[in-house]
Enzyme design. Structure first.
Site, short mmCIF file in Angstrom:
data_model
loop_
_atom_site.label_atom_id
_atom_site.label_comp_id
_atom_site.label_asym_id
_atom_site.label_seq_id
_atom_site.Cartn_x
_atom_site.Cartn_y
_atom_site.Cartn_z
N ASP A 281 33.98 -7.40 71.07
CA ASP A 281 33.92 -6.34 70.05
C ASP A 281 32.54 -6.34 69.39
OD1 ASP A 281 33.87 -8.10 67.84
OD2 ASP A 281 36.03 -7.99 67.50
N VAL B 231 31.10 -7.40 66.79
CA VAL B 231 30.46 -8.52 66.08
C VAL B 231 30.53 -9.84 66.86
CG1 VAL B 231 30.72 -7.53 63.79
CG2 VAL B 231 32.58 -8.90 64.73
N LYS B 232 30.69 -9.75 68.17
CA LYS B 232 30.78 -10.99 68.94
C LYS B 232 29.43 -11.33 69.60
CE LYS B 232 35.04 -11.92 68.00
NZ LYS B 232 35.32 -10.86 67.01
N THR B 233 29.38 -12.54 70.17
CA THR B 233 28.12 -13.08 70.70
C THR B 233 27.42 -12.08 71.62
OG1 THR B 233 29.07 -15.26 70.57
CG2 THR B 233 27.11 -15.02 71.95
N GLY C 239 25.55 -9.73 69.30
CA GLY C 239 24.60 -9.20 70.27
C GLY C 239 24.02 -7.88 69.82
#
Ligand code: PLP
Length: 398
Positions: free
Chosen positions: A183, A185-187, A3
């Site tokens: 965190d 690097v998540k969606t 995101g």
């Protein structure tokens, strides 16, 4: 996938609400906060979006898993079945509970193989923990059936699969408890953050207490709240929750961009007979954060990894030698390199990880290549990328 690629005014506005009030903590200070309760608001949005009764935010996906195991009553002497392919946090959370991780093979879904799960069940098994890796789900019907038959808890580590669904239900809601990571690097991201979801009221009450030192959160005077149970500080801050609140509203946009980009890449690779794709038990529920495919041999996969580099393609992994995600290189776990003495329950119960072999997992992981799907690509860039991938693979196969 992340995101953070599409980040802007909406996130700034939510964070500024918190900065303007100066209340960075999710509990208390009612009079000062100008009506802003970002963590609570994000919990309600999660519940609405995922159609689940309870969402509890945490400081990370790891602490969501710690909390999930605690509320399920998992501790010394219990065994938790988990896959060989995951992030190290799954293993850590089980050790943190004082329980014993039991590693079993994955199958062509890149997640838990139900047959391997059934074979690993003992009298001590309390939980089966599928991990929905790289944005797609495990074979949940089969796993649920096994859990029901053996009276086990199903805990979905959906840290990499927020917004995925299975047979119309949100991932994380099929098991007794589900966990997400938000965190960086998540969606969707909070910077750092996570969530536990459940339809069970008692589990939710315990999660609410456990993540805040056992506070009962009754009344509006934090100083006199009681502590019905022991707990820890796994709280998310209002600043992190504010970022997540702006991000969650973009979920549909993110998923539809990912699906569009993934389809272009997958259609292109489908023209190559040697390429086969990861099995996704419910294609409609895929979050499309990754395109994962197999080559017929490990040797070919490694050559293709090199060819991708040569052709200027980025953001792809062959996880066979990866330190974080695959059992082969988990040397610190294999040697139980703990800073403090581990309990006899763990030492006696744990499989000898230095001796264990997982030929089936090795086969799938060594032949797999997983490619990240980005949000920021233009359609033209995705098409060019697809052509480059095809050319790179064909250069190896010729
Ligand atoms: C499968 C899985 N479980 C758990 C976690 C832990 O999440 P966090 O980084 O928010 O602690 C991650 C993070 O990458 C993950 O991929």
């Amino acid at each position: 996938m992340p995101g953070f690629e599409l980040f802007g005014d909406a996130e700034r506005k939510e964070v500024n609400d918190v900065l303007d009030s100066g209340v960075l903590m999710r509990y208390g200070f009612d009079g000062m906060r100008n009506g802003h309760w970002k963590a609570k608001e994000l919990e309600r949005e999660l519940e609405k979006r995922l159609n689940v009764n309870h969402a509890q935010l945490t400081s990370s996906g790891t602490t969501a898993l710690n909390t999930a195991l605690a509320v399920l009553g998992v501790g010394a002497g219990d065994e938790v079945i988990m896959p060989t392919f995951t992030f190290v946090a799954s293993f850590e959370s089980i050790l943190n509970a004082g329980a014993t991780p039991i590693l079993v093979d994955i199958d062509d879904t890149l997640t838990l193989d139900p047959k391997a799960v059934e074979a690993a069940i003992t009298k001590k098994t309390k939980v089966v923990m599928p991990v929905h890796m790289c944005g797609s789900m495990a074979d949940l019907n089969a796993l649920k059936e096994i859990c029901d038959k053996h009276n086990l808890y199903l805990l979905e580590d959906a840290c990499q699969a927020y917004a995925g669904t299975y047979m119309g239900k949100a991932l994380g809601t099929i098991g007794h408890v589900g966990c997400f990571s938000f965190d960086f690097v998540k969606t969707i991201t909070c910077g750092e953050g996570g969530a536990l979801i459940t339809n069970d009221k008692n589990l939710a009450i315990h999660a609410d207490q456990y993540t805040d030192h056992g506070h009962d959160h009754i009344g509006n005077n934090r100083g006199v709240e009681l502590h019905p149970v022991m707990g820890y500080n796994y709280r998310i801050s209002e600043l992190n929750a504010a970022v997540g609140l702006a991000q969650i509203r973009k979920t549909d946009e993110f998923i539809s961009i990912q699906k569009k980009n993934k389809k272009i890449l997958k259609d292109a690779l489908s023209t190559i007979p040697e390429v086969s794709f990861r099995r996704i038990p419910d294609e409609d529920g895929d979050t499309a954060t990754f395109l994962s495919f197999f080559m017929p041999t490990a040797e070919l996969s490694l050559k293709i990894v090199d060819a991708f580099k040569e052709f200027g393609i980025d953001a792809y992994w062959n996880y066979f030698d990866n330190n974080w995600h695959y059992v082969r290189k988990w040397n610190h776990f294999k040697d139980l390199k703990s800073l403090y003495p581990l309990s006899d329950h763990i030492k006696n119960g744990i499989q000898n990880l230095n001796e264990l072999e997982f030929p089936k997992s090795d086969d799938y992981i060594s032949r797999n290549i997983s490619c990240l799907i980005k949000l920021s690509w233009t359609e033209e860039e995705v098409k060019q990328r697809a052509q480059k991938m095809v050319n790179a693979i064909k250069s190896v196969l010729k």
